[in-house]
Design an enzyme around this catalytic site. Structure first.
Site, mmCIF file in Angstrom:
data_model
loop_
_atom_site.group_PDB
_atom_site.id
_atom_site.type_symbol
_atom_site.label_atom_id
_atom_site.label_comp_id
_atom_site.label_asym_id
_atom_site.label_seq_id
_atom_site.Cartn_x
_atom_site.Cartn_y
_atom_site.Cartn_z
ATOM 1 N N LYS A 44 -10.429 -0.080 -2.132
ATOM 2 C CA LYS A 44 -10.538 -0.448 -0.720
ATOM 3 C C LYS A 44 -11.916 -0.104 -0.155
ATOM 4 O O LYS A 44 -12.363 1.041 -0.235
ATOM 5 C CB LYS A 44 -9.440 0.288 0.051
ATOM 6 C CG LYS A 44 -9.278 -0.098 1.507
ATOM 7 C CD LYS A 44 -8.125 0.709 2.094
ATOM 8 C CE LYS A 44 -7.850 0.377 3.542
ATOM 9 N NZ LYS A 44 -6.760 1.253 4.065
ATOM 10 N N GLU A 84 0.846 -1.183 0.000
ATOM 11 C CA GLU A 84 0.000 0.000 0.000
ATOM 12 C C GLU A 84 0.887 1.241 0.000
ATOM 13 O O GLU A 84 1.911 1.290 0.677
ATOM 14 C CB GLU A 84 -0.883 -0.007 1.243
ATOM 15 C CG GLU A 84 -1.865 1.148 1.317
ATOM 16 C CD GLU A 84 -2.707 1.105 2.579
ATOM 17 O OE1 GLU A 84 -3.875 1.504 2.509
ATOM 18 O OE2 GLU A 84 -2.184 0.681 3.636
ATOM 19 N N CYS A 94 -4.799 -3.633 3.087
ATOM 20 C CA CYS A 94 -4.475 -3.218 4.450
ATOM 21 C C CYS A 94 -5.606 -3.441 5.463
ATOM 22 O O CYS A 94 -5.809 -4.541 5.948
ATOM 23 C CB CYS A 94 -3.998 -1.773 4.446
ATOM 24 S SG CYS A 94 -3.104 -1.283 5.960
#
Length: 262
Positions: free
Chosen positions: A98, A23, A140
Site C-alpha cells: 500500500k 484488508e 483501501c
C-alpha cells in the site's frame, strides 16, 4: 483463518475462479502493539495456509491488506500493508504494498495513524493476467487517489480491486460513490471486498463489499454481516463501453501530465 477458508471453499463450490478477501483478512489488532506482534512474513505460517487453500480449491486468491513483516523488519520494527495475489497452484503471482497510508482524524468519530507503524510501498505493480481479466492491485485508502487507478488502466488493467476496512463514518459517506467513480473514470470493473461489523471494542467497519461494472452500475453487493457476493466479469461488455466512450484516447496529458499550472 477458519472463517475466511469457509468462505473461499463456498465460493469455489459455486464456481468462482477468483476470490477476494478484505484488508486485514489476517486480523485487525486492538492496538499498535498487538498489530506489530501478530505480523508475519510472506514465508510465515499463515501465508502457507492460504497457499494450501488456493491449491485445494483451485482458485486465485486476492488477499488484500496482509500485515507483512518485510525484510527491513529487524531494523525498522515497522510493517507493510501488503496485497498478496496467489494463483490456483498456490504460487505468489504478485505483491503490492500500500502506497497511500491512512492518516485521518475525525474528532469524536475516527482517528487513524497508519504511518506510525507502517512503511509506505514504493511502487505501483503492473496488472496481472487472470482468467477473469487483467487485475490491478490497490488497498483501501488508495481508493481516494484516482491517479493510481488511471495508471493501472494505462498499464492494461480491466479489473481494479480495493480490499478495504472503511470506518462507518467514512464508509457511509464515501464508499460507494468513490468505487463507482473509479469504475467510471477507468472503465474497469471494480471489486471491493470489505471488513464488516465490530472488529474490537474501539472499531466497527462499514462493510458493504461490492462489485461495480465499467458503466458504474453496482452489479453485486454483500448483505450485512460476513458473507459472499458473486459477479461475472464480462470483458466483451467492458471493451464495448470503452469503444463507445473512448476517454482514454481523449485524455490531454500535454495539459495535465504533471506540469505545474501557470
Amino acid at each position: 483463518f477458519a472463517a475466511c477458508a469457509g468462505l473461499v471453499r463456498e465460493a469455489a463450490r459455486r464456481g468462482a475462479c477468483l476470490v477476494f478477501l478484505p484488508e486485514g483478512f489476517d486480523y485487525i489488532g486492538s492496538d499498535t502493539a498487538q498489530t506489530l506482534r501478530l505480523a508475519e512474513g510472506l514465508d510465515g505460517d499463515l501465508m502457507g495456509r492460504y497457499t494450501a487453500l488456493a491449491r485445494e480449491c483451485g482458485v486465485w486468491l486476492s488477499l488484500g491488506g496482509f500485515h507483512e513483516r518485510g525484510q527491513d523488519w529487524p531494523t525498522t520494527q515497522r510493517i507493510y500493508n501488503c496485497h498478496v495475489l496467489l494463483d490456483p497452484s498456490g504460487h505468489l503471482a504478485a505483491t503490492y504494498r500500500k502506497t497511500h497510508l491512512c492518516d485521518v482524524e475525525l474528532p469524536g468519530r475516527a482517528v487513524m495513524k497508519e504511518s506510525s507503524f507502517t512503511n509506505p510501498g514504493a511502487e505501483i505493480v503492473a496488472p496481472v493476467a487472470t482468467p477473469a481479466g487483467k487485475l490491478g492491485l490497490s488497498v483501501c485508502y488508495d481508493l481516494r487517489f484516482p491517479e493510481i487507478s488511471l495508471a493501472l488502466r494505462r498499464a492494461g488493467a480491466e479489473i481494479l480491486t480495493y480490499p478495504s476496512a472503511f470506518t462507518v463514518p467514512t464508509g457511509s459517506a464515501h464508499w460507494e460513490v468513490l468505487l463507482r467513480a473509479r469504475a467510471i473514470e477507468s472503465q474497469c470493473y471494480v471489486v471491493a471486498a470489505a471488513q464488516t461489523g465490530r472488529n474490537h471494542e474501539r472499531r466497527t467497519s462499514y462493510g458493504h463489499a461490492l462489485v461495480v461494472d465499467p458503466w458504474g452500475a453496482v452489479v453485486a453487493q454483500c448483505r450485512e454481516g460476513p458473507g459472499l457476493c458473486y459477479a461475472e466479469i464480462d470483458l466483451e461488455y467492458l471493451h464495448r463501453v470503452r469503444r463507445e466512450i473512448p476517454v482514454q484516447g481523449h485524455r490531454r496529458p500535454d495539459l495535465y501530465g504533471g506540469r505545474p499550472l501557470l
